[in-house]
Every structure is written in C-alpha cells, then in structure tokens.
Design an enzyme around this catalytic site. Structure first.
Site, PDB file in Angstrom:
ATOM      1  N   ALA A  84      49.356  69.493  39.897  1.00  0.00           N
ATOM      2  CA  ALA A  84      50.181  68.533  39.709  1.00  0.00           C
ATOM      3  C   ALA A  84      50.650  67.749  40.881  1.00  0.00           C
ATOM      4  CB  ALA A  84      51.890  69.189  39.682  1.00  0.00           C
ATOM      5  N   LYS A  85      49.953  67.931  42.053  1.00  0.00           N
ATOM      6  CA  LYS A  85      49.626  67.194  43.152  1.00  0.00           C
ATOM      7  C   LYS A  85      50.979  66.826  43.792  1.00  0.00           C
ATOM      8  CE  LYS A  85      45.106  65.525  42.328  1.00  0.00           C
ATOM      9  NZ  LYS A  85      44.954  66.088  40.824  1.00  0.00           N
ATOM     10  N   ARG A  86      51.847  67.771  43.824  1.00  0.00           N
ATOM     11  CA  ARG A  86      53.277  67.364  44.358  1.00  0.00           C
ATOM     12  C   ARG A  86      53.385  67.192  45.844  1.00  0.00           C
ATOM     13  NH1 ARG A  86      53.673  66.207  39.453  1.00  0.00           N
ATOM     14  NH2 ARG A  86      55.206  67.007  38.220  1.00  0.00           N
TER      15      ARG A  86
END
Length: 274
Positions: A84-86
């Site tokens: 999700a590369k948050r």
C-alpha cells in the site's frame, strides 16, 4: 527466507491482466483473479503481495476483496505483504498503522510497504505498531523506477544519500530490536529494486548492515535474474525476498500453470540467492 524458497508473488489484478485472463474489470473479476492466484501459490511460496491500488480502484467492493485476500492468505499459512506504500505524519500515519498493522484489522497482513519521504521519523507510528504486533515493514529505499532517483539518490549537506539515510534508520531500529530479541533479522526491511544495478554500492548503502529483510521487485519479466540479484545485493542476498508478478501471473488463469511458473521462479531465486 522460507522453507518454500525466497519468492514473493505479487497479486496485481490490473485491467490488462484481467482482460488476458478473460475476466471483467470489476470487483468480482478482481476477486476471481486474486483467489485463483492464492489457490495456485498459497503454501507454495514464501509470501504473496497484493497491490492495494488495484483493489481500491473498485471502491468499497474492491477493498472488501482485499480483506478477503488477506484472510485467505493467512489460511494458507503464506505471509501476506500488503503493498500500500503508505506514508504520512502524526495521527494520520497512526491511522494507517491502525488500519494495516493492528491485530484484528481486516486489512492487516504480515507486513506493509511504507514510504519514508516525509522523513524516516514520520514512520514511527508504523514502526511501533509493527514491533508491538509482530508484523513487519518494508520501507521504500532504492526503487527501480527512474523517477525515484531524483529523491533517493540525492545527497544531503553532509554528502549522505537519502537512500542511505533511510537504510541507516531501518538498521538502527533493527539493532535495537535484535539487542532484545536476538535472531538474525529485525522487523524493518527495505524495498530495493532488483534492477537498480550498482546504485547501492555507488551511493554507499550498506544493505548487510540493515539486518532486515530486503524485498526485491523486478525479478523475472522485468529483467532481473541471478546475475542482477547477485550484483545488487552481494553479501546481503540471503536476506532477500525476491518479488515476481508478471512472470508468474502471465501463466494464468490455469491454476496448474500458475503453480508451475511460481515453482520455477522460486527455484531460480533460491539458486541465485544462496
């Protein structure tokens, strides 16, 4: 990395793959795609990596499918890395940590990809949540997209590359954790593209010193094989979780063909990373 070899299979149900599989570009099509991949590779590889964006683009129905995939992966005893590369600050980062790392959250897999480019310290809520729940993080460090170089390869006033600062922060967290728990690898890993060539060496990034797992996208269809893995990771290669998406997914929708493709990819990665 695993009794099944060091391979992570991406679950990337983008529109062109759905079409190639004869599936509709809908949440229902995404569900069939993702669960077919899990049927084929669950329990056969070290990890799967559902790319959150391809689920989110179908709204709440797509997110519900992602929740189902996370649960189904857990049932196969395959590690689930939610890609999700948050990345954010303060309470907002805390909210992401709660969503993807809290026990009982339907979106909480075994690890989460995160972005440190609001400062490595901004990831503190996610680091704390991962350590508290026995989960992991993969922090973007040296990605294979050309655009990443303008940030990741840049040097600060002390001449240290941004990617090296990210790696040092992960290494410091792992050193503190391992001083208490022992073991070989800490919970905070890095994302390092398998196609970056000599970038780590050129920038002075000591991947072995991180003492965390290294997620390496780009294996297979994107061009990285044994030679590339050895060149990029060197002495850190035993910490690598090699990630392949198109190279495996292109064999679908037949479950047996997918399983065979994953097995070949796992064998190749295992041989390269010994």
């Amino acid at each position: 990395m695993s009794a099944h070899g060091p391979l992570c299979v991406g679950i990337d149900p983008h529109a062109s793959l759905l079409d190639a599989w004869g599936l509709p570009d809908t949440a229902a099509g995404v569900r069939t795609f993702a669960l077919t991949v899990l049927e084929a590779v669950g329990g056969q590889v070290a990890a799967v990596k559902p790319q959150s964006a391809f689920f989110e683009r179908h709204g709440s129905a797509g997110v519900a499918v992602l929740e189902e995939v996370v649960a189904a992966g857990r049932d196969t005893e395959t590690l689930v890395v939610v890609d999700a590369k948050r990345g954010d600050i303060g309470s907002t980062m805390g909210g992401y940590a709660d969503a993807y790392l809290r026990d009982g959250s339907p979106l909480a897999g075994d690890a989460l990809t995160v972005s440190p480019y609001l400062g490595s310290g901004s990831l503190a809520p996610a680091v704390e949540a991962a350590l508290a729940t026995g989960r992991g993080l993969f922090v973007l460090a040296l990605t294979s997209n050309p655009e990443g170089r303008e940030v990741q390869h840049a040097r600060d006033a002390e001449g240290v590359a941004v990617a090296d600062r990210v790696a040092r922060a992960a290494g410091a967290s792992n050193a503190a954790e391992l001083a208490t728990t022992g073991g070989d690898l800490g919970s905070i890993g890095l994302v390092v593209g398998a196609t970056i060539g000599d970038a780590a060496t050129r920038l002075g990034v000591d991947l072995s010193a991180v003492r965390g797992p290294l997620l390496a996208p780009g294996v297979g269809a994107q061009g990285a094989g044994a030679a590339e893995l050895a060149a990029v990771f060197g002495d850190a290669r035993r910490a690598v979780l090699a990630s392949s998406s198109r190279g495996v997914l292109g064999a679908g929708p037949d479950v047996g063909a997918l399983r065979d493709a994953a097995r070949r990819a796992a064998d190749e990665a295992g041989a390269a990373l010994r």
